[in-house]
Scaffold this motif. Structure first.
Motif, PDB file in Angstrom:
ATOM      1  N   THR A 140      17.650 -23.761  10.609  1.00  0.00           N
ATOM      2  CA  THR A 140      17.191 -22.566  11.130  1.00  0.00           C
ATOM      3  C   THR A 140      17.779 -21.232  10.869  1.00  0.00           C
ATOM      4  N   SER A 141      19.163 -21.419  10.129  1.00  0.00           N
ATOM      5  CA  SER A 141      19.672 -20.236   9.742  1.00  0.00           C
ATOM      6  C   SER A 141      18.938 -19.728   8.327  1.00  0.00           C
ATOM      7  N   PHE A 142      18.164 -20.525   7.918  1.00  0.00           N
ATOM      8  CA  PHE A 142      17.275 -19.876   6.661  1.00  0.00           C
ATOM      9  C   PHE A 142      16.050 -19.282   7.261  1.00  0.00           C
ATOM     10  N   LEU A 143      15.696 -19.254   8.299  1.00  0.00           N
ATOM     11  CA  LEU A 143      14.028 -19.124   8.720  1.00  0.00           C
ATOM     12  C   LEU A 143      14.077 -17.605   8.869  1.00  0.00           C
ATOM     13  N   GLN A 144      14.836 -16.802   9.886  1.00  0.00           N
ATOM     14  CA  GLN A 144      14.894 -15.622  10.277  1.00  0.00           C
ATOM     15  C   GLN A 144      16.313 -15.026  10.020  1.00  0.00           C
ATOM     16  N   ASN A 145      16.937 -14.678   8.843  1.00  0.00           N
ATOM     17  CA  ASN A 145      18.245 -14.360   8.795  1.00  0.00           C
ATOM     18  C   ASN A 145      17.977 -12.675   8.159  1.00  0.00           C
ATOM     19  N   PRO A 146      18.520 -11.779   8.883  1.00  0.00           N
ATOM     20  CA  PRO A 146      18.388 -10.421   8.386  1.00  0.00           C
ATOM     21  C   PRO A 146      19.331  -9.909   7.280  1.00  0.00           C
ATOM     22  N   ALA A 147      20.473 -11.157   6.879  1.00  0.00           N
ATOM     23  CA  ALA A 147      21.454 -10.790   5.923  1.00  0.00           C
ATOM     24  C   ALA A 147      20.968 -11.277   4.405  1.00  0.00           C
ATOM     25  N   HIS A 148      19.581 -11.997   4.472  1.00  0.00           N
ATOM     26  CA  HIS A 148      19.263 -12.562   3.220  1.00  0.00           C
ATOM     27  C   HIS A 148      18.528 -11.246   2.471  1.00  0.00           C
ATOM     28  N   PHE A 149      18.526 -11.392   1.121  1.00  0.00           N
ATOM     29  CA  PHE A 149      17.979 -10.186   0.598  1.00  0.00           C
ATOM     30  C   PHE A 149      17.745 -10.710  -0.918  1.00  0.00           C
ATOM     31  N   VAL A 150      16.935  -9.856  -1.637  1.00  0.00           N
ATOM     32  CA  VAL A 150      16.524 -10.156  -3.001  1.00  0.00           C
ATOM     33  C   VAL A 150      16.879  -8.738  -4.058  1.00  0.00           C
ATOM     34  N   LEU A 151      17.394  -9.362  -5.235  1.00  0.00           N
ATOM     35  CA  LEU A 151      17.569  -8.127  -6.244  1.00  0.00           C
ATOM     36  C   LEU A 151      16.882  -8.463  -7.468  1.00  0.00           C
TER      37      LEU A 151
END
Length: 189
Positions: A140-151
């Motif tokens: 569940t921590s991978f589904l909607q985590n606002p700390a995730h980003f792409v560079l």
């Protein structure tokens, strides 16, 4: 999310090939296992922290897995063998249920991800020569985590989106994060 929900969603969806195809250099064939463990609170994804002295990707968070050996009958066999070698998980405690598209890396690997369940009663014993830490992260921590980003990383004749998925206090990035992104796309509603 539980085991049956994951299997159902996986069987109902198909994924396109990975976003990166390397054609300008030979790639080493490899395979990893996305090992899911059902716990009281839901499904966890099993990850490893690679030992600092390893030649490739030292200290990084990764899936159990590695380079295909000539003795391996298939990439699936590679993923299972490597999981057993790195974590001591008995091959009879691994129940494979799917696979994801190949993922090419700019570091010269073509990774085949396999998905499977590991029996929650199995004994996990890290091979300290390869693994410095075993990590379980709730799916569940991978589904909607606002700390995730792409560079976007620009290289000559190539721009690569590098995924970053910091979760549960761990810096998960690169190929591991990109493969997790494939799982997230699979599981999103």
């Amino acid at each position: 999310m539980n085991r049956q929900q994951l299997i159902t969603r996986f069987s109902l969806r198909t994924l396109t090939e990975t976003q990166l195809k390397i054609t300008h250099m030979p790639l080493k064939q490899s395979a990893v296992l996305l090992a899911f463990i059902e716990r009281e609170h839901g499904l966890n994804l099993l990850l490893t922290k690679r030992s600092i002295h390893l030649r490739h990707h030292p200290g990084q968070i990764s899936f159990p897995g590695g380079k295909h050996d000539l003795d391996d009958e298939s990439l699936k066999a590679t993923a299972i063998r490597e999981t057993n070698e790195e974590l001591g998980i008995d091959i009879n405690d691994i129940d494979l249920f799917g696979e994801l598209p190949f993922h090419d890396t700019i570091t010269g690997f073509r990774i085949k991800p396999y998905l499977g369940f590991v029996d929650h009663r199995t004994n996990i014993s890290a091979n300290v020569g390869e693994v410095s830490d075993v990590i379980e992260v709730p799916v569940t921590s991978f589904l909607q985590n606002p700390a995730h980003f792409v560079l976007p990383i620009v290289r000559p004749n190539l721009t690569v989106n590098v995924y970053f998925k910091p979760s549960e206090g761990h810096a998960i990035w690169g190929a591991t994060a990109a493969i997790i992104e494939q799982v997230r796309l699979l599981l999103e509603d």
